[in-house]
Scaffold this active site. Sequence first.
Site, short mmCIF file in Angstrom:
data_model
loop_
_atom_site.label_atom_id
_atom_site.label_comp_id
_atom_site.label_asym_id
_atom_site.label_seq_id
_atom_site.Cartn_x
_atom_site.Cartn_y
_atom_site.Cartn_z
CG HIS A 134 7.07 -67.78 49.39
ND1 HIS A 134 8.07 -67.59 50.32
CD2 HIS A 134 6.54 -69.01 49.67
CE1 HIS A 134 8.13 -68.64 51.12
NE2 HIS A 134 7.21 -69.51 50.76
CG HIS A 139 9.58 -73.24 48.86
ND1 HIS A 139 9.87 -73.86 50.05
CD2 HIS A 139 8.67 -72.28 49.16
CE1 HIS A 139 9.15 -73.32 51.04
NE2 HIS A 139 8.42 -72.34 50.52
CD GLU A 182 8.19 -71.47 54.06
OE1 GLU A 182 8.79 -70.49 53.59
OE2 GLU A 182 7.33 -72.10 53.42
CB SER A 201 10.72 -65.23 48.82
OG SER A 201 10.11 -65.57 50.05
CO CO Z 1 6.92 -71.37 51.63
#
Ligand code: CO
Length: 295
Positions: A134, A139, A182, A201
């Site tokens: 993730h 990111h 997010e 993700s």
């Molecule tokens: Co995150």
Amino acid sequence: MNTPRKIEHQQTDRGYVPVYATGVVEQPWASYSHSEHAVWDTLFQRQRELLRGRACREFLDGVERFGLGDGGIPKFAELNTVLAAATGWQVVAVEGLLPDEVFFDHLANRRFPVSWWIRKPEQLDYLSEPDLFHDLFGHVPLLLNPVFADYMQAYGRGGMKAFKIGPEALMNLTRLYWYTVEFGLIDTAEGMRIYGAGIVSSKGESVYSLDSPSPNRLGFDIERVMNTRYRIDTYQQTYFVIDSFQQLFDATGPDFTPLYARLRQLPAHAAGDVLDGDRVFNRGDRAGWATDADS
Ligand code: CO
Ligand code: PHE
């Protein structure tokens, strides 16, 4: 080298309790097992396939520039060479969730904390806290984009400020992170695309966020977003759509102090609300929505 700890939440008689770590560790790259590298490869290939035509170009370009699909868990040191040249960001390895102030300090200094450990093979589809896949796949690719890179640093500085102002301000700012970094969507010339790390993700949400008639897709508005609760236990009931990373950066330029003061006087909107002033890309049909309270 000693392998760092893996810090996870704990289930207690008071329910789910997140546990925090604070330090930066060295990525124990030599100690990843064959099966851990295989988990990365499986997740990577699955998402690359799914995200073609779904993730925004800036994200997909970042994935290629880093060579995240070259095989096995990437070495942070190699990513850092690319990052340093592009935007001056660095990835640092951590053991798990960080306390807010520590997290903000990293971002404000252009360091992105990434959990060094990866999920188990039986957790491919879901786990309740961020792991290496993730944090890194989700990111880091966008940190190569100069505007997004600046937004993340500004967020870190804004976090330190909100932290000093108080818990309500911090909650408002956390919602902004949730609905942009997010779970953000972006409206491009080619169509609606994903840029949020929590979506890219996740196999299920990569499809749901764009294709399902169930969630709302609403135009991004800074005050609206900061006043909207969210769900951590289900797919989102609402996604907010930006027009460009520049729009996001510009909207977050002004001093938030008066905004925090105003929001304190207002009740928060539920995660699934659609309001009169909203720019509606999709009004969710609410199919399958949980009806208990959101956070
Ligand atoms: Co995150
Ligand atoms: N402008 C915000 C403030 O004054 C800081 C901020 C920038 C917050 C970017 C989020 C994102 O607090």
